[in-house]
Design a protein around this motif. Structure first.
Motif, PDB file in Angstrom:
ATOM      1  N   GLY A  44      10.252   0.363 -13.533  1.00 57.39           N
ATOM      2  CA  GLY A  44      11.676   0.619 -13.297  1.00 57.39           C
ATOM      3  C   GLY A  44      12.000   2.086 -13.081  1.00 57.39           C
ATOM      4  O   GLY A  44      13.147   2.456 -12.825  1.00 57.39           O
ATOM      5  N   ARG A  45      10.995   2.952 -13.172  1.00 57.26           N
ATOM      6  CA  ARG A  45      11.220   4.392 -13.061  1.00 57.26           C
ATOM      7  C   ARG A  45      11.515   4.791 -11.620  1.00 57.26           C
ATOM      8  O   ARG A  45      10.894   4.289 -10.684  1.00 57.26           O
ATOM      9  N   LEU A  46      12.460   5.697 -11.456  1.00 57.28           N
ATOM     10  CA  LEU A  46      12.811   6.190 -10.111  1.00 57.28           C
ATOM     11  C   LEU A  46      11.739   7.137  -9.608  1.00 57.28           C
ATOM     12  O   LEU A  46      11.342   8.065 -10.324  1.00 57.28           O
ATOM     13  N   ILE A  47      11.287   6.920  -8.398  1.00 58.38           N
ATOM     14  CA  ILE A  47      10.298   7.811  -7.773  1.00 58.38           C
ATOM     15  C   ILE A  47      11.059   8.859  -6.966  1.00 58.38           C
ATOM     16  O   ILE A  47      11.941   8.510  -6.180  1.00 58.38           O
ATOM     17  N   PRO A  48      10.746  10.145  -7.140  1.00 58.34           N
ATOM     18  CA  PRO A  48      11.456  11.183  -6.364  1.00 58.34           C
ATOM     19  C   PRO A  48      11.280  10.991  -4.859  1.00 58.34           C
ATOM     20  O   PRO A  48      10.279  10.438  -4.403  1.00 58.34           O
ATOM     21  N   ALA A  49      12.267  11.484  -4.103  1.00 60.59           N
ATOM     22  CA  ALA A  49      12.276  11.292  -2.639  1.00 60.59           C
ATOM     23  C   ALA A  49      11.111  12.003  -1.958  1.00 60.59           C
ATOM     24  O   ALA A  49      10.701  11.617  -0.866  1.00 60.59           O
ATOM     25  N   TRP A  50      10.567  13.041  -2.589  1.00 63.31           N
ATOM     26  CA  TRP A  50       9.491  13.802  -1.946  1.00 63.31           C
ATOM     27  C   TRP A  50       8.115  13.151  -2.124  1.00 63.31           C
ATOM     28  O   TRP A  50       7.121  13.642  -1.596  1.00 63.31           O
ATOM     29  N   LEU A  51       8.068  12.035  -2.863  1.00 71.48           N
ATOM     30  CA  LEU A  51       6.809  11.312  -3.062  1.00 71.48           C
ATOM     31  C   LEU A  51       6.892   9.914  -2.469  1.00 71.48           C
ATOM     32  O   LEU A  51       7.964   9.341  -2.357  1.00 71.48           O
ATOM     33  N   ASP A  52       5.729   9.381  -2.104  1.00 67.75           N
ATOM     34  CA  ASP A  52       5.639   8.024  -1.584  1.00 67.75           C
ATOM     35  C   ASP A  52       4.541   7.321  -2.371  1.00 67.75           C
ATOM     36  O   ASP A  52       3.466   7.893  -2.576  1.00 67.75           O
ATOM     37  N   ILE A  53       4.781   6.084  -2.832  1.00 75.01           N
ATOM     38  CA  ILE A  53       3.801   5.401  -3.680  1.00 75.01           C
ATOM     39  C   ILE A  53       3.645   3.942  -3.264  1.00 75.01           C
ATOM     40  O   ILE A  53       4.614   3.299  -2.881  1.00 75.01           O
ATOM     41  N   ASN A  54       2.410   3.462  -3.307  1.00 75.84           N
ATOM     42  CA  ASN A  54       2.106   2.053  -3.061  1.00 75.84           C
ATOM     43  C   ASN A  54       1.436   1.516  -4.327  1.00 75.84           C
ATOM     44  O   ASN A  54       0.294   1.859  -4.626  1.00 75.84           O
ATOM     45  N   TYR A  55       2.150   0.658  -5.083  1.00 73.26           N
ATOM     46  CA  TYR A  55       1.630   0.168  -6.358  1.00 73.26           C
ATOM     47  C   TYR A  55       0.498  -0.844  -6.180  1.00 73.26           C
ATOM     48  O   TYR A  55      -0.288  -1.058  -7.098  1.00 73.26           O
ATOM     49  N   GLU A  56       0.412  -1.472  -5.015  1.00 70.03           N
ATOM     50  CA  GLU A  56      -0.662  -2.447  -4.774  1.00 70.03           C
ATOM     51  C   GLU A  56      -2.021  -1.755  -4.751  1.00 70.03           C
ATOM     52  O   GLU A  56      -2.993  -2.243  -5.313  1.00 70.03           O
ATOM     53  N   THR A  57      -2.071  -0.610  -4.064  1.00 64.34           N
ATOM     54  CA  THR A  57      -3.342   0.108  -3.925  1.00 64.34           C
ATOM     55  C   THR A  57      -3.464   1.278  -4.896  1.00 64.34           C
ATOM     56  O   THR A  57      -4.461   1.998  -4.871  1.00 64.34           O
ATOM     57  N   LEU A  58      -2.447   1.492  -5.755  1.00 64.47           N
ATOM     58  CA  LEU A  58      -2.403   2.633  -6.683  1.00 64.47           C
ATOM     59  C   LEU A  58      -2.662   3.949  -5.948  1.00 64.47           C
ATOM     60  O   LEU A  58      -3.485   4.763  -6.368  1.00 64.47           O
ATOM     61  N   SER A  59      -1.979   4.121  -4.840  1.00 62.36           N
ATOM     62  CA  SER A  59      -2.128   5.353  -4.072  1.00 62.36           C
ATOM     63  C   SER A  59      -0.753   5.820  -3.600  1.00 62.36           C
ATOM     64  O   SER A  59       0.196   5.041  -3.562  1.00 62.36           O
ATOM     65  N   GLY A  60      -0.681   7.078  -3.265  1.00 59.02           N
ATOM     66  CA  GLY A  60       0.588   7.628  -2.800  1.00 59.02           C
ATOM     67  C   GLY A  60       0.353   8.885  -1.999  1.00 59.02           C
ATOM     68  O   GLY A  60      -0.785   9.314  -1.806  1.00 59.02           O
ATOM     69  N   ALA A  61       1.448   9.468  -1.542  1.00 63.60           N
ATOM     70  CA  ALA A  61       1.352  10.678  -0.736  1.00 63.60           C
ATOM     71  C   ALA A  61       2.502  11.613  -1.067  1.00 63.60           C
ATOM     72  O   ALA A  61       3.568  11.178  -1.513  1.00 63.60           O
ATOM     73  N   VAL A  62       2.251  12.893  -0.850  1.00 66.00           N
ATOM     74  CA  VAL A  62       3.302  13.900  -1.011  1.00 66.00           C
ATOM     75  C   VAL A  62       3.926  14.090   0.367  1.00 66.00           C
ATOM     76  O   VAL A  62       3.304  14.669   1.261  1.00 66.00           O
ATOM     77  N   LYS A  63       5.137  13.568   0.555  1.00 66.36           N
ATOM     78  CA  LYS A  63       5.787  13.646   1.873  1.00 66.36           C
ATOM     79  C   LYS A  63       6.185  15.070   2.211  1.00 66.36           C
ATOM     80  O   LYS A  63       6.058  15.514   3.340  1.00 66.36           O
ATOM     81  N   GLU A  64       6.702  15.788   1.207  1.00 65.96           N
ATOM     82  CA  GLU A  64       7.145  17.185   1.397  1.00 65.96           C
ATOM     83  C   GLU A  64       7.142  17.859   0.041  1.00 65.96           C
ATOM     84  O   GLU A  64       7.056  17.193  -0.985  1.00 65.96           O
ATOM     85  N   LEU A  65       7.248  19.168   0.047  1.00 60.75           N
ATOM     86  CA  LEU A  65       7.341  19.880  -1.224  1.00 60.75           C
ATOM     87  C   LEU A  65       8.748  19.681  -1.791  1.00 60.75           C
ATOM     88  O   LEU A  65       9.723  19.625  -1.040  1.00 60.75           O
ATOM     89  N   PRO A  66       8.877  19.578  -3.122  1.00 65.72           N
ATOM     90  CA  PRO A  66      10.207  19.343  -3.700  1.00 65.72           C
ATOM     91  C   PRO A  66      11.108  20.560  -3.584  1.00 65.72           C
ATOM     92  O   PRO A  66      10.632  21.689  -3.509  1.00 65.72           O
ATOM     93  N   THR A  67      12.409  20.321  -3.561  1.00 69.64           N
ATOM     94  CA  THR A  67      13.382  21.413  -3.653  1.00 69.64           C
ATOM     95  C   THR A  67      13.923  21.415  -5.073  1.00 69.64           C
ATOM     96  O   THR A  67      13.750  20.435  -5.805  1.00 69.64           O
ATOM     97  N   ARG A  68      14.595  22.467  -5.469  1.00 67.20           N
ATOM     98  CA  ARG A  68      15.102  22.550  -6.852  1.00 67.20           C
ATOM     99  C   ARG A  68      16.104  21.426  -7.142  1.00 67.20           C
ATOM    100  O   ARG A  68      16.176  20.941  -8.266  1.00 67.20           O
ATOM    101  N   ASP A  69      16.864  21.007  -6.129  1.00 63.74           N
ATOM    102  CA  ASP A  69      17.850  19.935  -6.334  1.00 63.74           C
ATOM    103  C   ASP A  69      17.185  18.606  -6.692  1.00 63.74           C
ATOM    104  O   ASP A  69      17.789  17.768  -7.360  1.00 63.74           O
ATOM    105  N   GLN A  70      15.947  18.390  -6.232  1.00 61.54           N
ATOM    106  CA  GLN A  70      15.253  17.129  -6.475  1.00 61.54           C
ATOM    107  C   GLN A  70      14.556  17.082  -7.829  1.00 61.54           C
ATOM    108  O   GLN A  70      14.027  16.057  -8.212  1.00 61.54           O
ATOM    109  N   ILE A  71      14.550  18.211  -8.553  1.00 64.70           N
ATOM    110  CA  ILE A  71      13.876  18.276  -9.850  1.00 64.70           C
ATOM    111  C   ILE A  71      14.916  18.060 -10.946  1.00 64.70           C
ATOM    112  O   ILE A  71      15.811  18.878 -11.125  1.00 64.70           O
ATOM    113  N   ASP A  72      14.794  16.935 -11.664  1.00 64.42           N
ATOM    114  CA  ASP A  72      15.809  16.543 -12.652  1.00 64.42           C
ATOM    115  C   ASP A  72      15.472  16.985 -14.074  1.00 64.42           C
ATOM    116  O   ASP A  72      15.725  16.276 -15.031  1.00 64.42           O
TER     117      ASP A  72
END
Length: 197
Positions: free
Chosen positions: A155-183
Motif C-alpha cells: 500500500g506504500r506510495l512509490i515516488p514519481a521519480w521511480l518505476d517498479i514492477n513487483y512481479e519481477t522485483l525490479s525497477g528503474a530510476v526514471k529521473e533524479l528526484p527534486t526537493r519537492d518530491q522528497i517527503d
C-alpha cells in the motif's frame, strides 16, 4: 564498522519525529518531558541535522562528506544535500517497497541481493543515477522474505521519480528526484546554517 544502536522509538521521541518516516508502524505511548526548556538556535540546527542523519541511517563523517559534495554541486546546498541522501541505494530500495525499513534495505544490499544495471552492488551508499535499473538477484526472488515484505509494503506510495514492477522485483530510476518530491520532515536550511558557521 560503526552502527547506531539507539532504540528507534526513543530516538524518534527525542527528535520529535513520527516513526512512519522510517517505515515503522509502531507508536510510542510515552511523552518526552522537557520542562519548558527553550531550545537555542544552535540546538534547533543540531536537531535538524540529527534528524536527517537518523532517517537515512548515515553517521557523522559520511554526512559531512555529503554536505561537502552538495556544496560543490550547482544550485543550493540544502536541496542538493537532500537529493544526494535520497539517491542512496539503500534508500531507493526502501522507496521502491522492496524493504520495510531503510535498515532492512541496507541489510539486503549488504547481503548482495541487489543488481544495478546487471552488476551486483553491495554498497548501501552507492548513488543511483537517472536511467539505472535496479533488481533483486534471480536466486533471491523466490525467497519467503520478499513475499513477506511485499505484503507489508504493497500500500506504500512509490515516488514519481521511480518505476517498479513487483512481479519481477525490479525497477528503474526514471529521473533524479527534486526537493519537492522528497517527503522527509527535515528543514535543510538549518543544516546549511549549522555547517556554514
Amino acid at each position: 564498522m560503526a552502527v547506531d544502536r539507539t532504540p528507534v522509538l526513543k530516538r524518534c521521541r527525542s527528535l520529535g519525529l513520527d516513526p512512519i518516516y522510517l517505515g515503522i508502524d509502531k507508536k510510542s505511548n510515552r511523552t518526552l518531558n522537557r520542562a519548558n526548556r527553550k531550545v537555542s538556535e544552535y540546538g534547533l540546527q543540531l536537531r535538524e541535522k540529527q534528524k536527517a542523519k537518523f532517517i537515512y541511517g548515515v553517521l557523522e563523517k559520511p554526512f559531512r562528506n555529503y554536505y561537502a559534495k552538495a556544496e560543490k554541486m550547482r544550485g543550493q546546498s540544502g536541496p542538493n544535500l537532500m537529493i544526494l541522501l535520497e539517491r542512496r541505494l539503500d534508500n531507493v530500495i526502501f522507496r521502491m517497497g522492496l524493504a520495510r525499513t531503510r535498515r532492512e534495505a541496507r541489510q539486503i544490499v549488504d547481503h548482495k541481493h541487489v543488481m544495478v544495471n546487471g552488476n551486483c552492488v553491495n554498497i548501501p551508499s552507492y548513488l543511483v543515477n537517472a536511467g539505472d535499473t535496479i533488481e533483486i538477484k534471480e536466486k533471491c526472488k523466490s525467497s519467503q522474505r520478499y513475499k513477506d515484505v511485499l505484503e507489508v509494503t504493497e500500500g506504500r506510495l512509490i515516488p514519481a521519480w521511480l518505476d517498479i514492477n513487483y512481479e519481477t522485483l525490479s525497477g528503474a530510476v526514471k529521473e533524479l528526484p527534486t526537493r519537492d518530491q522528497i517527503d522527509v520532515p527535515v528543514n535543510e536550511t538549518l543544516i546549511v546554517e549549522l555547517y556554514s558557521k
